[in-house]
Design an enzyme around this catalytic site. Structure first.
Site, mmCIF file in Angstrom:
data_model
loop_
_atom_site.group_PDB
_atom_site.id
_atom_site.type_symbol
_atom_site.label_atom_id
_atom_site.label_comp_id
_atom_site.label_asym_id
_atom_site.label_seq_id
_atom_site.Cartn_x
_atom_site.Cartn_y
_atom_site.Cartn_z
ATOM 1 N N LYS A 186 19.094 2.999 3.239
ATOM 2 C CA LYS A 186 19.195 1.970 2.184
ATOM 3 C C LYS A 186 17.767 1.592 1.860
ATOM 4 C CE LYS A 186 20.593 -2.982 2.821
ATOM 5 N NZ LYS A 186 19.701 -3.632 1.966
HETATM 6 P P1 FBP Z 1 20.408 -8.034 -0.768
HETATM 7 O O1 FBP Z 1 21.302 -7.087 -1.513
HETATM 8 O O2 FBP Z 1 20.844 -9.446 -0.892
HETATM 9 O O3 FBP Z 1 18.968 -7.808 -1.102
HETATM 10 O O4 FBP Z 1 20.579 -7.656 0.755
HETATM 11 C C1 FBP Z 1 19.892 -6.578 1.286
HETATM 12 C C2 FBP Z 1 18.983 -7.030 2.395
HETATM 13 O O5 FBP Z 1 18.306 -5.944 2.979
HETATM 14 C C3 FBP Z 1 19.691 -7.778 3.462
HETATM 15 O O6 FBP Z 1 20.306 -6.908 4.344
HETATM 16 C C4 FBP Z 1 18.564 -8.581 4.045
HETATM 17 O O7 FBP Z 1 18.988 -9.777 4.590
HETATM 18 C C5 FBP Z 1 17.729 -8.862 2.858
HETATM 19 O O8 FBP Z 1 17.994 -7.889 1.896
HETATM 20 C C6 FBP Z 1 16.270 -8.808 3.190
HETATM 21 O O9 FBP Z 1 15.641 -9.557 2.239
HETATM 22 P P2 FBP Z 1 14.096 -9.683 2.154
HETATM 23 O O10 FBP Z 1 13.714 -8.679 1.114
HETATM 24 O O11 FBP Z 1 13.841 -11.074 1.717
HETATM 25 O O12 FBP Z 1 13.543 -9.378 3.513
#
Ligand code: FBP
Length: 276
Positions: A186
């Protein structure tokens, strides 16, 4: 009939529960840990409310921290595969530690809880990239013994990463993730189908888009998903774009239609009446 070792068969069995025809729309729900409760409005502070919505909207899988999987198990068990995330960091840590994810659990505990996969983050380009990569490799070794797949949250971040969405950097991160042994990746969206295709082609395993910060309008998010699919991506892992929207179920159904039936973003938005 293909033969294999019990662990390689196990990995494939789990992957087939998560990916439908090699594609999936996965709900990311580790934000209470990563960002804190401020990510959730109103009754969405209650993980049971959110997980119930995710189950009813028919995500292909949910990715959550062990405590959330535990507090909601009766809602997802037998309905949606659970991917338990085994690394994390809070936003409360000092700035100099924001580029390090630490280990918060064991693959064995995730397997015991009935998870179909485990997830872990590596910040490629961080000063402590080696620490996270080694932790990931250990988790992957454990998972190979357990017959469990790994989902890597593969994020380029660090002092020398000027633009974390730069296609050349994202494709390097994707390649490194595949080379270290992730089963699914991902990573960040690079802004177009053409550029994301370069990311997908650099990897030997399926690459999914990370949803990211909520887009202004649902249709913009759906257009990004459409481009990821055009690029040969395996779908999307998203949290905020869905749980911070009042259009939760329509957005998930529209996203599923793009990923699994290859509708365009406009067709899917019309069909499921996505408003924003
Ligand atoms: P989102 O789709 O909300 O971006 O979630 C994906 C993610 O990787 C989450 O698993 C994780 O909590 C967050 O984004 C990390 O966010 P950041 O970019 O602030 O570290």
């Amino acid at each position: 009939m293909l033969n294999g070792t019990p662990s390689s068969i196990g990995k494939n069995v789990h992957l087939k529960r998560i990916l439908k025809g090699g594609k999936a729309v996965i709900f990311a729900f580790d934000h209470g840990f990563e960002h804190g409760p401020s990510d959730f409005e109103g009754d969405r502070i209650d993980p049971r409310v959110v997980v119930k919505l995710a189950v009813e909207s028919k995500f292909d899988a949910i990715m959550a921290m062990p405590g959330i999987a535990r507090a909601t198990w009766d809602l997802w068990a037998g309905r949606i595969p659970m991917i338990i995330k085994l690394t994390g960091k809070t936003s409360l840590r000092p700035a100099e530690f924001q580029f390090l994810q630490y280990k918060i659990g064991e693959a064995q505990d995730a397997a015991v809880m009935g998870a179909d996969a485990v997830a872990a983050t590596v910040y490629w380009g961080a000063v402590q990239e080696d620490v996270m990569a080694e932790r990931f490799a250990k988790i992957a070794t454990e998972c190979n013994l357990l017959g469990m797949p790994t989902l890597m949250l593969s994020y380029p971040r660090g002092p020398s990463i000027k633009d974390q969405n730069d296609p050349e950097i994202v494709r390097y991160a994707a390649r490194a993730s595949a080379e270290i042994g992730a089963d699914l990746i991902k990573t960040y969206y690079t802004g177009s189908a053409e550029s994301f295709r370069r990311v997908v082609e650099a990897s030997t395993v399926p690459v999914m888009m990370s949803g990211g910060v909520k887009y202004k309008a649902g249709i913009d998010f759906l257009r990004a998903v459409e481009n990821v699919m055009k690029a040969g991506g395996a779908g999307v892992v998203t949290g905020r774009n869905v749980f911070q929207s009042r259009d939760f179920a329509p957005l998930v159904m529209a996203t599923r239609a793009i990923v699994h039936q290859r509708l365009t973003a406009n067709e899917a938005a019309d069909k499921f009446k996505v408003k924003g």
